[in-house]
Write a protein that holds these residues in place. Structure first.
Motif, short mmCIF file in Angstrom:
data_model
loop_
_atom_site.label_atom_id
_atom_site.label_comp_id
_atom_site.label_asym_id
_atom_site.label_seq_id
_atom_site.Cartn_x
_atom_site.Cartn_y
_atom_site.Cartn_z
N UNK A 46 0.82 -1.21 0.00
CA UNK A 46 0.00 0.00 0.00
C UNK A 46 0.86 1.27 0.00
N UNK A 47 0.47 2.28 -0.80
CA UNK A 47 1.13 3.58 -0.71
C UNK A 47 0.98 4.16 0.70
N UNK A 48 1.99 4.85 1.17
CA UNK A 48 2.00 5.35 2.54
C UNK A 48 2.03 6.88 2.54
N UNK A 49 0.96 7.53 3.03
CA UNK A 49 1.00 8.98 3.20
C UNK A 49 2.03 9.36 4.26
N UNK A 50 2.64 10.49 4.10
CA UNK A 50 3.70 10.90 5.01
C UNK A 50 3.23 10.93 6.46
N UNK A 51 1.98 11.36 6.69
CA UNK A 51 1.52 11.50 8.07
C UNK A 51 1.34 10.16 8.79
N UNK A 72 12.88 14.47 1.23
CA UNK A 72 12.01 14.56 0.06
C UNK A 72 10.88 15.58 0.19
N UNK A 73 10.43 15.81 1.43
CA UNK A 73 9.25 16.66 1.65
C UNK A 73 8.05 16.14 0.85
N UNK A 74 8.00 14.83 0.64
CA UNK A 74 6.92 14.22 -0.13
C UNK A 74 5.68 14.04 0.75
N UNK A 75 4.55 13.85 0.08
CA UNK A 75 3.29 13.63 0.82
C UNK A 75 2.81 12.19 0.66
N UNK A 76 3.39 11.45 -0.32
CA UNK A 76 2.98 10.07 -0.53
C UNK A 76 4.17 9.25 -1.02
N UNK A 77 4.27 8.04 -0.47
CA UNK A 77 5.37 7.13 -0.84
C UNK A 77 4.78 5.84 -1.38
N UNK A 95 -0.03 17.15 -5.11
CA UNK A 95 -0.60 17.33 -6.44
C UNK A 95 -0.72 18.82 -6.77
N UNK A 96 -0.76 19.13 -8.08
CA UNK A 96 -0.94 20.54 -8.46
C UNK A 96 -2.18 21.13 -7.79
N UNK A 97 -2.02 22.28 -7.23
CA UNK A 97 -3.13 22.92 -6.53
C UNK A 97 -3.21 22.52 -5.07
N UNK A 101 -3.89 13.17 -2.45
CA UNK A 101 -4.09 11.96 -3.26
C UNK A 101 -5.27 11.19 -2.66
N UNK A 102 -6.26 10.89 -3.49
CA UNK A 102 -7.43 10.17 -3.02
C UNK A 102 -7.26 8.66 -3.12
N UNK A 103 -8.31 7.97 -2.74
CA UNK A 103 -8.28 6.50 -2.76
C UNK A 103 -8.07 5.97 -4.17
#
Length: 204
Positions: A46-51, A72-77, A95-97, A101-103
């Motif tokens: 499963x993709x892992x959100x940073x939080x 990375x300062x990424x929000x999703x891995x 994401x732009x704006x 990232x949704x389900x």
């Protein structure tokens, strides 16, 4: 623009290294397996959100190692896995704006990562089969030449043994010289064939 980076696992040092980067500086930093994000990704596809890794008890044990999230300062891995486990990951910025990232996004990313992992597994299996075939060919080659070399060694040994008894006999001397001459010719031919083989340092 969103930052995207790809990290690969290096068995040599048991760390993840950034190998590709879009809109972010490519540095030589590496992340250990004890990193909170890495630890979470190791558990499944499963993709892992940073939080989700915030406040995790594990931290990078190696001195001087920065956390993956800090780098990375990424929000999703997104993990990329093969039969050997986690071999790579993709770190995605917002994401732009600034939308999250949704389900559906995560489902699509998981499917893409699964397909990539499958392709990498096939590539690894193909490499293993090629290496096994090359090793088998080498064994056959070695057995062939070792057989010839043993025959030549046996010829020389027989000449030496007989020389102790018949060394003064002109007929033996003539026959021995003929055997030595033939053996040397054969040995020269074998050496020439061996010298024509590509060395391990050569590349196509």
């Amino acid at each position: 623009a969103s930052r995207i980076s790809i990290w690969m696992f290096y068995e040599a040092d048991q760390r993840f290294h950034r190998v590709r980067s879009i809109n972010a500086e490519l540095t030589a930093e590496a992340v250990p397996l004890s990193d909170p994000i890495i630890h979470r990704l190791l558990s499944g596809p499963e993709p892992v959100p940073a939080e989700m890794a915030q406040g995790h008890s594990l931290i990078a044990a190696e001195s001087g190692s920065r956390a993956l999230q800090e780098i990375t300062q990424a929000v999703l891995y997104v993990p990329i896995r093969t039969g050997r486990g986690l071999i790579a990951l993709v770190a995605l910025g917002s994401e732009p704006g600034g939308e999250r990232y949704g389900a559906d996004d995560c489902d699509l990313l998981r499917a893409i990562a699964s397909h990539v992992g499958l392709l990498l597994s096939y590539a690894h299996l193909s490499e293993e089969r090629t290496a096994a075939a090359e090793l088998e060919a080498l064994h056959r080659f070695a057995a062939f030449y070792v057989h010839d070399l043993k025959n030549l060694a046996a010829r020389f040994s027989l000449v030496l043994q007989n020389a102790e008894v018949h060394g003064d006999n002109p007929a033996f001397q003539q026959a021995a010289m003929k055997t030595v001459k033939q053996s040397v010719k054969k040995l020269t031919e074998l050496t020439a064939k061996l010298s024509m083989l590509p060395s391990g340092d050569e590349h196509p």
